[in-house]
Motif scaffolding. Structure first.
Motif, short mmCIF file in Angstrom:
data_model
loop_
_atom_site.label_atom_id
_atom_site.label_comp_id
_atom_site.label_asym_id
_atom_site.label_seq_id
_atom_site.Cartn_x
_atom_site.Cartn_y
_atom_site.Cartn_z
N GLN A 214 0.85 -1.19 0.00
CA GLN A 214 0.00 0.00 0.00
C GLN A 214 0.89 1.24 0.00
O GLN A 214 1.85 1.32 0.78
CB GLN A 214 -0.92 0.02 1.24
CG GLN A 214 -1.81 1.23 1.34
CD GLN A 214 -2.58 1.29 2.64
OE1 GLN A 214 -2.29 0.52 3.57
NE2 GLN A 214 -3.54 2.18 2.73
N ASP A 215 0.59 2.18 -0.86
CA ASP A 215 1.34 3.43 -0.93
C ASP A 215 0.59 4.50 -0.15
O ASP A 215 -0.59 4.75 -0.40
CB ASP A 215 1.52 3.88 -2.39
CG ASP A 215 2.43 2.95 -3.17
OD1 ASP A 215 3.22 2.24 -2.54
OD2 ASP A 215 2.34 2.93 -4.41
N LEU A 235 16.62 7.83 2.82
CA LEU A 235 17.04 8.37 1.53
C LEU A 235 18.55 8.51 1.45
O LEU A 235 19.17 8.22 0.42
CB LEU A 235 16.37 9.73 1.29
CG LEU A 235 14.86 9.67 1.04
CD1 LEU A 235 14.27 11.08 1.05
CD2 LEU A 235 14.56 9.00 -0.28
N ALA A 236 19.17 8.92 2.55
CA ALA A 236 20.63 9.08 2.55
C ALA A 236 21.33 7.75 2.39
O ALA A 236 22.35 7.64 1.69
CB ALA A 236 21.08 9.76 3.85
N LEU A 248 10.15 3.94 -2.24
CA LEU A 248 10.04 5.38 -2.04
C LEU A 248 9.87 6.09 -3.37
O LEU A 248 10.53 5.77 -4.35
CB LEU A 248 11.29 5.92 -1.34
CG LEU A 248 11.44 5.64 0.16
CD1 LEU A 248 12.79 6.10 0.64
CD2 LEU A 248 10.33 6.32 0.94
N THR A 249 8.95 7.04 -3.38
CA THR A 249 8.82 7.96 -4.50
C THR A 249 8.89 9.37 -3.96
O THR A 249 9.11 9.59 -2.75
CB THR A 249 7.48 7.74 -5.24
OG1 THR A 249 6.39 8.05 -4.35
CG2 THR A 249 7.35 6.31 -5.74
N GLU A 250 8.70 10.32 -4.82
CA GLU A 250 8.80 11.71 -4.38
C GLU A 250 7.73 12.08 -3.37
O GLU A 250 7.97 12.88 -2.47
CB GLU A 250 8.72 12.62 -5.60
CG GLU A 250 8.90 14.11 -5.28
CD GLU A 250 8.87 14.98 -6.52
OE1 GLU A 250 8.90 16.21 -6.37
OE2 GLU A 250 8.81 14.41 -7.63
#
Length: 749
Positions: A214-215, A235-236, A248-250
């Motif tokens: 699920q997003d 993200l790092a 992960l998306t924006e």
């Protein structure tokens, strides 16, 4: 499949950012679980990538309409659309979508004939009554879960593009309660589920793991999981990782529910009495303390289902699932494995080209008719002079009449004929045949022909029509059959979960086949599957208590009309039977009225039931002791009737004897009176007179039969004169002893 020690994508490294949301235990074991989870997810995406692209195109094609033009290839649209922004030369791209009716033909058939599971006992400890309670509890769970929505959604996805999913959930009954209930959940987006591609069972019963993704937005993620690793650190750590986009998306982050089996090796010991316990368990220790040794032992792979919610890099939640199967069930359409690659399809896949051809020929027909010249009016020069305006607007204005000049002649003086319209252009015969051929191709690729779609044919009888419709149902029956398998596995999971979820003494609701609701008492602590509570004095049944945890149960599945449809069919059948046999009203009239669907039918059926012989209404499911008591009471009643008959006969016998005694006494008195009269008269009579009287009396007795059985001859009897001497007063007849009394009708001696 990448091994757990390798990390070609960098996902495993990113997953080590934080372990704050993970379960308590060995950090190394937890790290291995996360590594395995990420590797399995990557493998699932690779295994289903090609097939799911085709499935997504099937879904888009099925949802095609004139507005979205999803049934037209993009390159074809580019050549038929506007040219340099000018739409004047654009060619028509019509969409006449005929596939929904073929899909609905299968899905709506399923809705009319819903598969349903039936619980049956599987060993000698199980009970038929408990199996019926299981059925009622499963129906209650389906009713409370709106399971029909979950089943219908899975069936539509299965028929459209090849795969649908159903899941089993648990939730608390109330906010202030620790009691849980089972629920059946809907999975609307089948593309969010990634199941073990190595599974062989069509329902996924043997799958080792499964993901449901699920997003959610990043803001929602931070609100729901404040203790999870910050997105910035994830993200790092994933800089340069091309597979980071899987999670992960924006704007969103993917959250996955991860079900998997945790395997543990164990030893199972068999003890005398056919008792088996796992090595190290309390029961096993008790056996060994008693000095018993195992007869034999074997290695066992003990599996338990684990559930984890993860963001791909850490465990947000984790716990053990109560059931023994992964609670996600697959509903498959067509499944193929070609060179190790899995391909899944539904009804739409093979009908796409036929549908495209139908759209193309329909558009070609419209284009030809649109570009054909208008059919003009044909006349001779001079006929339209003075009326040019009316004839120019004849195709747009509804003129009441049109005039022409009749003075134009052919040179011979004859008037020329009136103007006539030219024949309109007609579509080419080849174009029409190609269009019909494309329509027939759609039917053949979906396995449904005219009779299945409601078109009339040569059949006239109802049986022949049903037989022809059944041919189309046979061509698509594997979809309904696969759904039935999925519902059977769902029911098996519910039967496995019910004793574990309903683990406290409680009142459970059950739903019958006819929708009637009842309540039953569940006690998981009692040793018997069914315990009857009866009144001590009368033996009347007060209540029954059930323990669904005793014994083993299995599930069979049935596919057929719903209860309301069966009810209507039952009423029609009973109506025909009662018309031919009206006397059956006294036997089954209440059942016939009960199946009628109008207000008051239940009350009328109850009244009719009171007029039926009670023996016919007995269900035969009585306690043996109660049956024996009833038989004994019936025997005692028969004995009482016999005794009453005997008393009645005895009373009649006494009355008869009393009447006979009274008659005998009356005869004696009459005899005495006659004797006294004769004694009084005999004093003045001669011997001849007395002899005549005696002879007359004897003759009368012989005529009346009073002397039957005695050897008397109707001949003159000589009586000595001395015997006729007058009797002395002291020897009167009433003074004679009883043994000297003469028989009835005879003179005293």
């Amino acid at each position: 499949m990448a091994t757990m020690n390798q990390d070609p994508t960098g996902i495993n490294k990113a997953g080590q950012v934080s372990a704050r949301g993970g379960p308590q235990g060995d950090p190394a074991d937890h790290k291995d679980t996360l590594d395995e989870m990420r590797s399995r997810y990557t493998m699932a995406i690779a295994a289903f990538s090609d097939s799911r692209e085709d499935e997504l195109d099937d879904l888009r094609f099925m949802a095609g309409s004139p507005d979205n033009q999803w049934q037209w290839p993009a390159d074809v649209l580019a050549t038929r659309g506007a040219v340099q922004g000018q739409t004047i030369n654009a060619r028509p791209c019509l969409t006449i979508n005929k596939l929904p009716q073929h899909v609905r033909q299968v899905t709506n058939e399923q809705r009319q004939n819903r598969p349903s599971g039936k619980v049956i006992p599987a060993d000698d400890k199980a009970d038929v009554e408990v199996a019926a309670i299981y059925d009622g509890m499963v129906r209650h769970i389906e009713y409370m879960s709106d399971a029909d929505v979950a089943y219908d959604t899975a069936c539509e996805n299965q028929v459209t593009y090849g795969e649908g999913y159903i899941r089993v959930l648990t939730e608390y009954c109330d906010e202030d309660s620790f009691d849980q209930d089972l629920r059946i959940g809907r999975v609307r987006n089948s593309f969010s589920v990634y199941m073990d591609p190595m599974s062989q069972d069509p329902t996924g019963a043997d799958a080792e793991w499964c993901f449901i993704t699920q997003d959610i937005t990043k803001q929602e993620y931070e609100r729901e999981y404040p203790d999870a690793a910050p997105l910035s650190s994830i993200l790092a750590s994933g800089v340069g990782d091309q597979y980071l986009s899987q999670w992960l998306t924006e704007d969103t982050i993917r959250i996955a529910e991860y079900f998997y089996y945790k395997h543990e090796d164990a030893t199972l010991n068999l003890y005398p009495g056919n008792q088996s316990f796992f090595d190290g368990s309390p029961e096993d220790k008790n056996m060994k303390e008693m000095g018993l040794k195992p007869i034999k032992s074997r290695r066992v792979d003990r599996k338990k289902v684990m559930w984890m919610k993860t963001n791909g890099f850490e465990s947000l939640e984790e716990r053990e699932w109560a059931g023994k199967w992964i609670p996600v069930v697959r509903v498959i359409g067509n499944e193929f494995e070609v060179e190790g690659q899995i391909y899944i399809s539904g009804l739409v896949r093979n009908a796409k080209d036929a549908q495209r051809m139908y759209n193309y020929w329909t558009s070609q027909e419209a284009e030809m008719l649109a570009l054909a010249p208008k059919a003009p009016f044909i006349g001779y020069g001079g006929q339209f002079e003075g009326y040019e305006m009316q004839w120019k607007t004849a195709n747009t204005t509804n003129w009441p009449y049109l005039e022409v000049n009749p003075d134009v002649t052919d040179g011979m003086g004859a008037v020329l004929p009136l103007p006539q319209r030219a024949a309109p252009p007609l579509p080419q015969t080849g174009l029409i045949q190609a269009k019909m051929g494309a329509s027939d191709d759609i039917k053949s690729t979906t396995g449904q022909y005219d009779s299945s779609l409601g078109a009339t044919s040569n059949e006239r009888s109802g049986r022949a029509i049903l037989a022809r419709e059944k041919q189309g149902d046979t061509g698509t029956y594997h979809y309904v059959d696969n759904l039935a398998r999925a519902i059977r596995h769902i029911t098996r999971q519910l039967v496995d979960m019910i004793p574990k979820i309903y683990d406290t003494e409680r009142i459970a609701r059950i739903v019958g086949l006819d929708g009637e609701v009842d309540m039953v008492k569940i006690n998981p602590q009692q040793p018997n599957p069914v315990n009857e509570i009866r009144d001590v004095n009368t033996g009347v049944l007060i209540e029954k208590i059930y323990n669904p945890g005793v014994g083993r149960y299995d599930v069979v599945v049935t596919t057929g009309p719903s209860y309301m449809t069966k009810r209507q069919e039952a009423m029609d059948a009973m109506s025909q039977i009662l018309q031919g046999n009206p006397q059956l009203w006294s036997v089954a009239g209440d059942l016939f009225v009960k199946n009628m669907d109008w207000p008051g039918s239940e009350e009328l059926a109850a009244r009719l039931a009171k007029t039926i012989d009670p023996k016919l209404l007995e269900d035969g499911d009585k306690d043996p002791a109660l049956q024996a008591a009833e038989q004994q009471m019936q025997a005692m009643g028969a004995e009482l009737d016999q005794m009453a008959q005997m008393m009645q006969n005895f009373q009649k016998s006494v009355e008869v004897q009393d009447l006979e005694r009274k008659n005998f006494e009356a005869e004696i008195k009459a005899y005495q009176a006659e004797t006294q009269r004769i004694s009084a008269v005999s004093a003045g009579m001669t011997a001849e007179q007395i002899q005549d009287i005696v002879m007359g009396t004897i003759a009368a007795a012989l005529d009346t039969g009073d002397l039957v059985g005695q050897e008397l001859q109707r001949e003159p009897i000589e009586i000595p004169p001395e015997a006729l001497a007058p009797m002395q007063p002291e020897m009167a007849p009433e003074m004679m002893p009883p043994e000297q009394m003469p028989p009835e009708g005879m003179m005293p001696q």
